[in-house]
Scaffold this active site. Structure first.
Site, PDB file in Angstrom:
ATOM      1  N   CYS A  84       0.835  -1.204   0.000  1.00  0.00           N
ATOM      2  CA  CYS A  84       0.000   0.000   0.000  1.00  0.00           C
ATOM      3  C   CYS A  84       0.870   1.254   0.000  1.00  0.00           C
ATOM      4  O   CYS A  84       1.530   1.539  -0.996  1.00  0.00           O
ATOM      5  CB  CYS A  84      -0.990  -0.035   1.172  1.00  0.00           C
ATOM      6  SG  CYS A  84      -2.317   1.187   1.025  1.00  0.00           S
ATOM      7  N   HIS A 185      -3.914  -4.599  -0.176  1.00  0.00           N
ATOM      8  CA  HIS A 185      -3.479  -5.182   1.099  1.00  0.00           C
ATOM      9  C   HIS A 185      -3.565  -6.704   1.000  1.00  0.00           C
ATOM     10  O   HIS A 185      -4.657  -7.262   1.147  1.00  0.00           O
ATOM     11  CB  HIS A 185      -4.360  -4.678   2.245  1.00  0.00           C
ATOM     12  CG  HIS A 185      -4.058  -3.282   2.669  1.00  0.00           C
ATOM     13  ND1 HIS A 185      -3.069  -2.972   3.573  1.00  0.00           N
ATOM     14  CD2 HIS A 185      -4.606  -2.099   2.288  1.00  0.00           C
ATOM     15  CE1 HIS A 185      -3.013  -1.670   3.754  1.00  0.00           C
ATOM     16  NE2 HIS A 185      -3.933  -1.115   2.975  1.00  0.00           N
ATOM     17  N   GLU A 187      -2.668  -8.839   3.134  1.00  0.00           N
ATOM     18  CA  GLU A 187      -3.049  -9.392   4.435  1.00  0.00           C
ATOM     19  C   GLU A 187      -4.550  -9.323   4.679  1.00  0.00           C
ATOM     20  O   GLU A 187      -5.057  -9.944   5.619  1.00  0.00           O
ATOM     21  CB  GLU A 187      -2.300  -8.663   5.560  1.00  0.00           C
ATOM     22  CG  GLU A 187      -2.778  -7.259   5.885  1.00  0.00           C
ATOM     23  CD  GLU A 187      -2.250  -6.158   4.979  1.00  0.00           C
ATOM     24  OE1 GLU A 187      -2.400  -4.974   5.335  1.00  0.00           O
ATOM     25  OE2 GLU A 187      -1.691  -6.476   3.901  1.00  0.00           O
TER      26      GLU A 187
END
Length: 210
Positions: A84, A185, A187
């Protein structure tokens, strides 16, 4: 992990660092936080997480003496994944904070997404791949990834591996030798995001960059 390899997450106060740690832990990847120049310089694998403001990120990295060790690690071929804001930091500058210089390892600027689009660009979106890549290997072309940003790089030259669109096309992922970065992202992107992290770790563990 090969030879006890650890993934070092650059620690500067990024809010998404713990979630990246958890995502890697679920894959059995050992991590450590690198918040000093010596720790970054000693790292064999680096992740630069990022949420927030470009200027604040660059000033914090600068005040902690981390800018030059990060640049040197990239120059030395240490595998690094920017996430990001960590992708945006690789560029020369950003419209979000024109007075603050980025890491400048990729020439170009980060621009605001157009006001005609709903900002921030938040939620799930698909990628348009522009060349084969290590990061996206084994991931279906139809996969969705989670984004949360209002600024983006519109061009990364030959380093771009995938684009996305929100008002305008922007760089969703880039790859240049041992340097990797994603605007989304991983994650927070379910199985596809987990595969991105796994692909990066597998590349680092293979040691082909050495």
């Amino acid at each position: 992990m090969k030879d006890g390899m650890k993934v070092s997450l650059i620690e500067y106060g990024a809010g998404n660092l713990p979630s990246v740690e958890r995502a890697l832990a679920r894959q059995g990847v050992e991590t450590e936080r690198a918040g000093t120049p010596d720790a970054v310089a000693a790292a064999g694998v680096l992740i630069l997480p990022g949420v927030g403001h470009f200027g604040q990120l660059m000033r914090t990295l600068g005040s902690r003496g981390l800018l030059e060790p990060i640049r040197q690690a990239i120059s030395n071929g240490v595998p690094l994944l920017g996430i990001c804001l960590g992708l945006q930091a690789l560029f020369t500058s950003s419209a979000e904070a024109p007075e603050d210089r980025g890491l400048d390892v990729i020439s170009g600027t980060v621009d605001s997404l157009p006001v005609t689009a709903k900002l921030p660009h938040m939620g799930w979106n698909q990628l348009r791949r522009v060349r084969p890549s290590t990061l996206l290997e084994g991931i279906p072309a139809s996969a969705y990834f989670y984004f949360a940003h209002s600024y983006a790089a519109l061009d990364a030259g030959k380093a771009a591996i995938a684009m996305c669109e929100h008002g305008v096309p922007f760089v969703a992922a880039l790859e240049s030798q041992s340097l990797f970065a994603v605007q989304f992202h991983p994650e927070k992107s379910g199985d596809s995001g987990a595969r991105v992290l796994a692909n990066f770790v597998a590349y680092a563990a293979a040691g082909k960059h050495r």
